[in-house]
Design a protein around this motif. Structure first.
Motif, PDB file in Angstrom:
ATOM      1  N   TYR A  91       0.791  -1.215  -0.114  1.00  0.00           N
ATOM      2  CA  TYR A  91      -0.009  -0.049  -0.104  1.00  0.00           C
ATOM      3  C   TYR A  91       0.908   1.345   0.169  1.00  0.00           C
ATOM      4  CZ  TYR A  91      -3.403  -3.423   1.225  1.00  0.00           C
ATOM      5  OH  TYR A  91      -4.335  -4.609   1.107  1.00  0.00           O
ATOM      6  N   GLU A 116      -3.055   5.223  -0.165  1.00  0.00           N
ATOM      7  CA  GLU A 116      -3.859   4.181   0.207  1.00  0.00           C
ATOM      8  C   GLU A 116      -4.122   4.005   1.772  1.00  0.00           C
ATOM      9  OE1 GLU A 116      -3.516   1.539  -4.036  1.00  0.00           O
ATOM     10  OE2 GLU A 116      -1.859   1.424  -2.401  1.00  0.00           O
ATOM     11  N   SER A 153      -9.544  -3.425  -4.783  1.00  0.00           N
ATOM     12  CA  SER A 153      -8.404  -3.708  -3.861  1.00  0.00           C
ATOM     13  C   SER A 153      -8.601  -5.167  -3.495  1.00  0.00           C
ATOM     14  CB  SER A 153      -8.057  -2.690  -2.858  1.00  0.00           C
ATOM     15  OG  SER A 153      -7.149  -3.076  -2.034  1.00  0.00           O
ATOM     16  N   ALA A 200      -3.920  -5.161  -6.803  1.00  0.00           N
ATOM     17  CA  ALA A 200      -4.554  -3.909  -7.068  1.00  0.00           C
ATOM     18  C   ALA A 200      -4.701  -3.460  -8.536  1.00  0.00           C
ATOM     19  CB  ALA A 200      -3.534  -2.643  -6.761  1.00  0.00           C
TER      20      ALA A 200
END
Lengths: 103, 424
Positions: free
Chosen positions: A87, A91, B357, B379
């Motif tokens: 991430y 995010e 996601s 993703a």
């Protein structure tokens, strides 16, 4: 749902991240999509029923700090340091924002 | 469910459809979502669709079984660590949330009328259809192996009675016996599953029948978490587990059911006292019925939304879908179910569907206090579903026993959490 950016103490990291995070409804739905993965190990709404630490009722700044810590290797773990590397700052901000508000 | 109740239900569904479905969709307010399959994917989709959509959506979950037994942790039943009841999940919580649960088998899908019909005679209308049919077996791919043969040589790759059957065979086996485990070539449900199974069977044998062994006759050369499994086996079980790759004997092509023997392409014959054959797989039958299966046997999808590329307003999630680079795992299916539910509810409400996601974490037990894992974050990047660079990976090799013990503890925590997230 309102985008919760946590209490005022959200801190500089969160404040900095907000600038690059997506805004409005898109941020809310992408934060939600990102955060849904968390519940598969941490339990529904982050309320873990067993050995995995619960993550419900945490403010956004705390979640951001923990996730960044895992990602950057400052915080040791079994699997979270592998997962957090998936991430970006934006995010992490979005998913922490969602987690902080979910009941 | 009785016939009368089903009729009443159908009537009610029809009435509510007439009352709001068509105009509601036109106005972007909500609609009817039908989910087929109550496993990791489908039950997640149904629960979260109702949570996200509330009163604006009418959610129906169709599942033939009253209790769903999970493949994850079924290996622990084989190893004697758990009983079968502990991996069964019902749908009472789902009903309390306002999801209509129909215990029935889907026999038809009418795409023009947008209805699903069932073996029990129900006809249920939908605006969006989410299919999570899991897998079926390609009977006949292994000569001599079919549904009847599976009653003697279990696959135990759908949990429930098959799990219990294999466990009973292991219990009945004399000390000194050989258990043959024959995993399929890729792709198949739960890539590390056969090797956790070998571990759990070896644990049982080591504890109760220490002269016995597990022989893996594989139809491939490499498998998920292979270095970690090999390290763990050597450490915990020594020579008790033997692995024969397909490059040595060739893939398994035939089984002699009466002789409890698997036969490979190169003509090698391996006789066991208990044989567990995991046959080649394909998308579950419901995907065929709905016409969403490609020649490959699996269901092609738009990996951003999981919408079928073959039928409109139909989504396919879980093992049945072609969702690579995501593995066919329960975690993947649940991750997909939740995100797809959110997207379907948003699209019915006239909102844009956000980029997906996903994540996956698969724990395997090498021994009760010895856990290993593989993880990845997925993703939508550059118009593709990708495994995020640098994310995930497997547990470290050569980690101390304390690390393995903690992962074993988290494995059981994961099971409790995901079960609560889906069926709780």
């Amino acid at each position: 749902m309102k985008l919760g950016y946590g209490p005022a103490g959200a801190g500089l990291i969160a404040a900095a991240l907000v600038a690059v995070a997506p805004v409005g409804a898109q941020a809310e739905s992408s934060g939600r999509n990102l955060a849904l993965s968390c519940f598969s190990c941490h339990g529904p709404a982050g309320k873990s029923p067993d050995t995995i630490p619960a993550i419900n009722g945490k403010n956004k700044a705390f979640i951001v700090k923990e996730m960044v810590g895992f990602r950057d290797g400052k915080r040791k773990s079994t699997v979270m340091q592998r997962i957090a590397k998936g991430y970006s700052d934006a995010e992490i901000s979005a998913l922490a924002g969602y987690l902080a508000t979910v009941k | 469910m009785s016939r009368l109740t089903r009729r009443e239900f159908t009537a009610a569904a029809g009435a509510s459809a007439a009352a709001f479905a068509a105009p509601a969709v036109a106005q972007g307010k909500g609609g009817r979502i039908v989910v087929v399959g109550g496993g990791f994917g489908g039950a997640s989709a149904a629960k979260y669709a109702k949570m996200f959509g509330g009163d604006s959506v009418d959610v129906t979950l169709i599942e033939p079984n009253k209790t769903f037994y999970t493949c994850p942790f079924s290996n622990l039943v084989l190893g004697g660590l758990r009983d079968i009841g502990s991996i069964g999940h019902g749908f009472d919580a789902m009903k309390k949330r306002g999801v209509k649960v129909v215990q029935d088998m889907v026999t038809g899908v009418d795409h023009a009328k947008k209805t699903v019909t069932t073996a029990g005679g129900a006809s249920i209308g939908w605006d969006r259809l989410i299919l999570s049919p899991g897998i079926d077996f390609q009977w006949g791919k292994i000569k001599g192996y079919d549904a009847a043969a599976a009653e003697k040589i279990p696959h135990a790759w759908k949990a429930g009675p098959q799990t219990v059957l294999l466990r009973k065979q292991l219990e009945a086996m004399a000390d000194g016996g050989v258990v043959i485990l024959a995993p399929p070539a890729n792709p198949f449900r739960c890539p590390p599953g056969p090797y956790e199974r070998a571990s759990m069977i070896a644990h049982y044998l080591k504890t109760k029948k220490p002269k016995s062994k597990v022989l893996i006759v594989d139809s491939k050369d490499k498998f998920s978490k292979m270095p970690l499994f090999l390290e763990g086996w050597k450490k915990v079980y020594g020579p008790m587990i033997e692995f024969i790759p397909q490059s040595k004997d060739g893939p398994v092509t035939e089984v002699d059911v009466g002789g409890k023997t698997v036969i490979t392409e190169f003509g090698a014959k391996h006789k066991g006292d208990v044989v567990n054959l995991i046959p080649p797989q394909k998308a579950g039958k419901v995907a065929d019925i709905a016409g969403v299966t490609a020649k490959s046997g699996w269901a092609p999808i738009d990996r951003r939304t999981f919408a079928s590329t073959m039928k409109k307003d139909v989504y396919v999630i879980g093992d049945a879908s072609i969702a690579s680079p995501m593995p066919k795992s329960g975690f993947s299916a649940s991750s997909q179910g939740k995100v797809v539910a959110a997207g379907v509810v948003d699209s019915l409400a006239g909102k844009a569907v956000a980029d997906p996601s996903f994540a996956n974490t698969c724990y395997s037990l090498v021994a009760p206090e010895y856990g290993i894992s593989v993880a990845k974050v997925y993703a939508w990047q550059g118009g593709k579903l990708v495994g995020v660079k640098g994310s995930g990976g497997v547990s470290p090799k050569g980690a101390p026993a304390s690390f393995r013990a903690e992962e074993a503890r988290y494995a059981s925590g994961w099971y409790a959490s995901i079960a609560a997230d889906i069926w709780g």
